[in-house]
Design an enzyme around this catalytic site. Structure first.
Site, mmCIF file in Angstrom:
data_model
loop_
_atom_site.group_PDB
_atom_site.id
_atom_site.type_symbol
_atom_site.label_atom_id
_atom_site.label_comp_id
_atom_site.label_asym_id
_atom_site.label_seq_id
_atom_site.Cartn_x
_atom_site.Cartn_y
_atom_site.Cartn_z
ATOM 1 N N LYS B 45 47.262 45.882 48.937
ATOM 2 C CA LYS B 45 45.921 46.449 48.818
ATOM 3 C C LYS B 45 45.783 47.129 47.460
ATOM 4 O O LYS B 45 46.698 47.820 47.023
ATOM 5 C CB LYS B 45 45.739 47.475 49.948
ATOM 6 N N GLY B 72 35.016 48.985 48.536
ATOM 7 C CA GLY B 72 35.017 50.037 47.520
ATOM 8 C C GLY B 72 36.403 50.592 47.258
ATOM 9 O O GLY B 72 36.561 51.783 47.021
ATOM 10 N N ASN B 99 48.853 45.691 43.209
ATOM 11 C CA ASN B 99 47.539 45.468 42.604
ATOM 12 C C ASN B 99 47.003 46.823 42.151
ATOM 13 O O ASN B 99 46.854 47.743 42.946
ATOM 14 C CB ASN B 99 46.606 44.814 43.633
ATOM 15 N N CYS B 139 37.221 46.467 38.397
ATOM 16 C CA CYS B 139 36.717 47.786 38.796
ATOM 17 C C CYS B 139 35.630 48.254 37.841
ATOM 18 O O CYS B 139 35.679 47.983 36.651
ATOM 19 C CB CYS B 139 37.846 48.806 38.762
ATOM 20 N N LYS B 174 44.241 40.175 36.902
ATOM 21 C CA LYS B 174 43.339 39.543 37.873
ATOM 22 C C LYS B 174 41.940 39.498 37.285
ATOM 23 O O LYS B 174 41.322 40.529 37.029
ATOM 24 C CB LYS B 174 43.340 40.366 39.170
ATOM 25 N N ILE B 200 40.112 33.625 41.205
ATOM 26 C CA ILE B 200 39.091 34.608 40.861
ATOM 27 C C ILE B 200 39.068 35.758 41.882
ATOM 28 O O ILE B 200 39.464 35.571 43.039
ATOM 29 C CB ILE B 200 37.674 33.960 40.831
ATOM 30 N N ASN B 201 38.578 36.895 41.388
ATOM 31 C CA ASN B 201 38.239 37.975 42.299
ATOM 32 C C ASN B 201 36.909 37.589 42.967
ATOM 33 O O ASN B 201 36.378 36.508 42.712
ATOM 34 C CB ASN B 201 38.115 39.289 41.516
ATOM 35 N N GLY B 226 35.826 33.706 50.424
ATOM 36 C CA GLY B 226 35.893 32.696 51.484
ATOM 37 C C GLY B 226 35.574 31.303 50.973
ATOM 38 O O GLY B 226 35.296 31.103 49.788
ATOM 39 N N THR B 275 40.680 35.678 52.270
ATOM 40 C CA THR B 275 39.850 35.705 53.469
ATOM 41 C C THR B 275 40.392 34.862 54.624
ATOM 42 O O THR B 275 40.193 35.197 55.789
ATOM 43 C CB THR B 275 38.423 35.235 53.081
HETATM 44 C C1 LIG Z 1 38.077 42.767 52.158
HETATM 45 C C2 LIG Z 1 38.549 42.386 50.780
HETATM 46 C C3 LIG Z 1 39.178 43.340 49.968
HETATM 47 C C4 LIG Z 1 39.627 43.009 48.702
HETATM 48 N N1 LIG Z 1 40.270 43.956 47.941
HETATM 49 C C5 LIG Z 1 40.744 43.622 46.708
HETATM 50 C C6 LIG Z 1 41.486 44.572 45.926
HETATM 51 O O1 LIG Z 1 41.719 45.707 46.351
HETATM 52 N N2 LIG Z 1 41.925 44.195 44.685
HETATM 53 C C7 LIG Z 1 41.692 42.919 44.196
HETATM 54 O O2 LIG Z 1 42.126 42.620 43.079
HETATM 55 N N3 LIG Z 1 41.044 42.002 44.929
HETATM 56 C C8 LIG Z 1 40.542 42.309 46.162
HETATM 57 N N4 LIG Z 1 39.884 41.359 46.912
HETATM 58 C C9 LIG Z 1 39.677 40.002 46.358
HETATM 59 C C10 LIG Z 1 40.713 39.017 46.899
HETATM 60 O O3 LIG Z 1 42.019 39.396 46.538
HETATM 61 C C11 LIG Z 1 40.419 37.589 46.389
HETATM 62 O O4 LIG Z 1 40.480 37.578 44.975
HETATM 63 C C12 LIG Z 1 39.038 37.090 46.799
HETATM 64 O O5 LIG Z 1 38.728 37.505 48.099
HETATM 65 C C13 LIG Z 1 38.913 35.564 46.715
HETATM 66 O O6 LIG Z 1 39.847 34.916 47.541
HETATM 67 P P1 LIG Z 1 39.517 34.393 49.049
HETATM 68 O O7 LIG Z 1 38.246 33.609 48.965
HETATM 69 O O8 LIG Z 1 40.707 33.590 49.442
HETATM 70 O O9 LIG Z 1 39.344 35.619 49.869
HETATM 71 C C14 LIG Z 1 39.429 41.686 48.198
HETATM 72 C C15 LIG Z 1 38.806 40.741 49.012
HETATM 73 C C16 LIG Z 1 38.375 41.062 50.286
HETATM 74 C C17 LIG Z 1 37.711 40.008 51.131
#
Ligand SMILES: Cc1cc2nc3c(=O)[nH]c(=O)nc-3n(C[C@H](O)[C@H](O)[C@H](O)COP(=O)(O)O)c2cc1C
Ligand SMILES: Cc1cc2nc3c(=O)[nH]c(=O)nc-3n(C[C@H](O)[C@H](O)[C@H](O)COP(=O)(O)OP(=O)(O)OC[C@H]3O[C@@H](n4cnc5c(N)ncnc54)[C@H](O)[C@@H]3O)c2cc1C
Lengths: 231, 310
Positions: B45, B72, B99, B139, B174, B200-201, B226, B275
C-alpha cells in the site's frame, strides 16, 4: 464455485437464495458473492441469512445490475462466494432488541435463531416479508409497515439494541441513544460500498472518533458511538 | 523446463507477477487465502512520511468493466510500516516493493531516507525487508497547487533526482497516464538513474450523480482502474518500452494469463495485478498457472522469446 439449490422470490423484488456446501459464519458476518467472471466487476456483499450444515442462505433485494443477475440464476446454476467476512455481532448476554428496516432484516433471522431473550422489530416501507418465518422462530415479533419501527423500541427495556437497515435508520438510532442518554449498547451494521471485502483496499473505511476503520474487517457491525454515519 | 524468472537491478523475480500497490495491503490479507510466496513480488500500500486518514465521503464507484477509487492514500505512515509490517516482509520469499508517495518533495526525500536507514540497520543483522522502492509520482503536489508531480516531466525530474541521490535501494518510478508526455517522462527516469518504470497508475476520471447534481466524489475526480483501462495501458507500455532501455513493469486491467502475455509482448519485463485481486481472491496463483499453461501449449521456454516482439 457453489451450486444453487433454490432461488425464490419471497416478496416483490426480494429473493431468498440457497447455496449448497459447508459454510461457516457468525451472526452479522457476510459473504462476497459473484455470478460473473468480469462484468459486473465487483463482488456483492450479502449478510448471512441462515446457515445449516449443508447449505447457506442469503436474502437480497434487487436494486441494480449485480442483484439483478443473482435474481436470474436458477437451481443448478453456480455462484462464487468468499467468506465469512467481517466481525459480526459480538457475543452478548442480556435482553436484546433486533431492529431491522427493509432488507436490513436479512441478518436478523440468523441472529434471532441464536440469541436468547430477544425481541424482534421489523419495519417495512410498503409490504412486509418473511413474517411467517420470523414468527416461527420467535413469539416476540413486532411488524410495522410505513413509519419508523425505531419509534416502537423502548431502548431502556434492553441491554443491547442491534440495528440493521438504511443509513437514515442507523443515524436515527444513534441519535435516539444520545437524546435518551441510553447506557446500553446500540450496534449498527453499516452498508458501505466495498471492493476487496477482506481489508486490503481501504475503499469501505468508516470514520469515527477513534480514527478510520474498515467496514469489511473491523465492521460491518460497530457501536453506534464509534462511527460517523453519513449518506 | 519453463523459466518465468526476471530481474530488476539484480532483484530476482521468480515470475513476472507482482501485486499492485493499494490493492494488496501489505500482503497479509491475501496470505490467508493462498501462499503468496508463489508470486514474483508485491508492492505494498502506498506510504507517505506521515500517516494519512484518506479522503472523506464515498471512495469507490463501479463502472462498466472498471472502478473508480478515491482512497486518497490512506496509510499508516512509513514509520508504522517499518516497525509493524516490515517484519512480516522479512519472511517473504518474493520481491518486496515499497510504494512511496508524498505531498511535496521534502516528504519524498525524507521518506526515502527513512527506508534507506532502516535497510542498513536490518542488513547489519543479516535481514532484509525491502528490495525495491517504487516512487508514486501521481500524488498531488500540495506546495504547488495540487497538480500531480507526475504531469510535467521537469517537475517530476526534481523528485526522481533527489530521491535517487539519497537511496542505494533499487528505484522504480510509477508513472501516471495523466502525464503530459509519458514517453519523455520515462526517458527522464532513465536519465536520472532509475532502475525501471511501472505504468500505468489509475486514469483520472469522474462520475456525476444526476439527481444530486454533483460529483459522487468529494474530491471531484477519482482514479479509474480495471479491465476498462487495459487497452490504454497496453498502448502506453508499448510506447514506453520501445523508447527506454530500463525494465518496464506493465500495469492496468489485467484479468487473465493472456492479458499478462500481451503486456510481455508489448515489451514489459514484469506486470502488476491490481483490481483483479478484488474480483478473484486467488488471482495471483490462478494467473501463474494460466501463464505456465499458455507457455506449455505454445511451446515457449522463457518470456524473453516473446518479450517486446510487437
Ligand atoms: C483501491 C486502489 C488503491 C490504489 N492505491 C495506490 C497507491 O497507494 N499507490 C500507487 O502507486 N498506486 C495505487 N493504485 C493504482 C494501482 O496500483 C494500479 O496502478 C492501477 O489500479 C491500475 O491497475 P489495475 O487496473 O490492475 O488495477 C491503487 C488502485 C486502486 C484500485
Ligand atoms: C456488509 C453488507 C451486508 C449486506 N447484506 C445485504 C443483504 O443481506 N441483503 C441485501 O439485499 N443487501 C445487502 N447489502 C447491500 C448489497 O450489498 C447491495 O444492495 C448490492 O451490492 C447492490 O448491488 P447491485 O449490483 O444490485 O446494485 P448497484 O447499485 O448496481 O451496485 C453498484 C455498486 O455499488 C455497490 N452497492 C450498491 N448498493 C450498496 C449497498 N446498499 N451496500 C453496499 N454496497 C452497495 C455494489 O456492491 C456495487 O459495487 C449488504 C451490504 C453490506 C456492505
Amino acid at each position: 464455485m457453489a451450486e444453487i439449490m433454490s432461488n425464490i422470490q419471497v416478496s416483490p423484488g426480494v429473493f431468498r437464495i440457497k447455496i449448497s456446501g459447508k459454510y461457516e459464519g457468525r451472526i452479522g458476518q457476510f459473504y462476497m458473492l459473484r455470478g460473473s467472471r468480469i462484468d459486473p466487476l465487483l463482488s456483492r456483499p450479502l449478510s448471512i441469512f441462515d446457515l445449516k450444515d449443508h447449505y447457506i442462505e442469503f436474502l437480497y433485494q434487487v436494486v441494480g445490475e449485480g442483484t439483478h443477475l443473482f435474481a436470474s440464476l436458477k437451481r443448478g446454476d453456480s455462484l462464487n462466494l468468499v467468506g465469512p467476512l467481517g466481525n459480526g455481532f459480538p457475543d452478548i448476554e442480556g435482553r436484546t432488541a433486533l431492529v431491522g428496516g427493509g432488507i436490513g432484516i436479512a441478518p436478523l433471522y440468523f441472529a434471532a435463531k441464536q440469541l436468547r431473550d430477544t425481541d424482534i422489530y421489523l419495519g417495512f416501507r410498503e409490504e412486509a416479508c418473511l413474517v411467517t418465518d420470523f414468527n416461527s422462530i420467535s413469539s416476540n415479533v413486532r411488524i410495522k409497515v410505513g413509519g419508523s419501527i425505531l419509534d416502537e423500541v423502548v431502548f431502556e427495556d434492553y441491554d443491547h439494541i442491534l440495528v440493521c437497515g438504511p443509513t437514515g435508520m442507523l443515524k436515527a438510532a444513534k441519535q435516539k441513544q444520545v437524546e435518551q442518554d441510553y447506557h446500553g449498547n446500540v450496534y449498527v451494521s453499516v452498508e458501505n460500498k466495498m471492493a476487496c471485502g477482506i481489508g486490503a483496499c481501504l475503499v469501505c473505511s468508516v470514520k469515527g472518533p477513534e480514527g478510520t476503520k474498515r467496514a469489511c474487517v473491523e465492521g460491518p457491525v460497530f457501536l453506534a458511538k464509534e462511527v460517523d454515519l453519513d449518506d | 523446463m519453463i523459466n518465468l524468472s526476471g530481474s530488476i537491478a539484480g532483484v530476482h523475480f521468480k515470475n513476472p507477477l507482482v501485486m499492485a500497490s493499494g490493492t494488496f495491503g501489505f500482503g497479509k490479507e491475501y496470505a490467508q487465502y493462498y501462499d503468496i510466496s508463489v508470486l514474483g513480488g508485491i508492492a505494498g500500500k502506498g506510504l507517505t512520511l506521515h500517516p494519512k486518514s484518506g479522503n472523506e465521503g464515498l471512495r469507490v464507484f463501479e463502472t462498466p468493466s472498471g472502478m473508480l477509487n478515491s482512497v486518497g492514500l490512506e496509510n499508516p505512515g512509513i514509520k508504522h510500516f517499518l516497525e509493524n509490517e516490515a517484519g512480516f516482509w522479512e519472511g517473504l520469499d518474493l520481491a518486496r516493493i515499497v510504494n512511496l508517495g508524498g505531498d511535496h518533495i521534502d516528504e519524498y526525500i525524507e521518506g526515502a531516507l527513512l527506508i534507506n536507514q532502516d535497510s542498513r540497520i536490518r542488513e547489519a543483522k543479516g535481514l532484509k525487508a525491502v528490495d525495491i522502492i517504487e516512487l508514486n509520482i501521481s500524488c498531488p503536489n500540495v506546495k504547488e497547487g495540487g497538480l500531480a508531480y507526475g504531469i510535467k516531466t521537469e517537475k517530476a525530474r526534481e523528485v526522481v533526482r533527489e530521491v535517487r541521490a539519497v537511496t542505494s535501494i533499487p528505484l522504480v518510478i510509477k508513472l501516471s497516464p495523466n502525464a503530459e508526455d509519458l514517453v519523455s517522462m520515462a526517458v527522464m527516469c532513465e536519465e536520472e538513474g532509475a532502475d525501471g518504470v511501472s505504468l500505468i497508475n489509475t486514469i483520472s476520471a469522474m462520475k456525476i450523480d444526476v439527481y444530486k447534481r454533483k460529483s459522487v466524489f468529494r474530491n471531484l475526480y477519482a482514479g479509474l482502474s480495471g479491465p476498462a483501462i487495459k487497452p490504454i495501458a497496453l498502448r502506453m507500455v508499448h510506447q514506453v518500452a520501445s523508447r527506454v532501455n530500463i525494465p518496464v513493469i506493465g500495469v492496468g486491467g489485467i484479468t487473465s494469463a493472456t492479458d499478462v502475455i500481451e503486456f510481455i509482448m508489448a515489451g514489459a519485463s514484469l506486470v502488476q495485478i491490481g483490481t483483479y485481486n478484488f474480483v478473484n481472491i486467488h488471482a495471483g496463483e490462478e494467473l501463474l498457472s494460466g501463464i505456465t499453461e499458455f507457455m506449455n501449449n505454445e511451446g515457449i521456454q522463457t518470456l524473453d522469446e516473446i518479450r517486446g516482439i510487437i
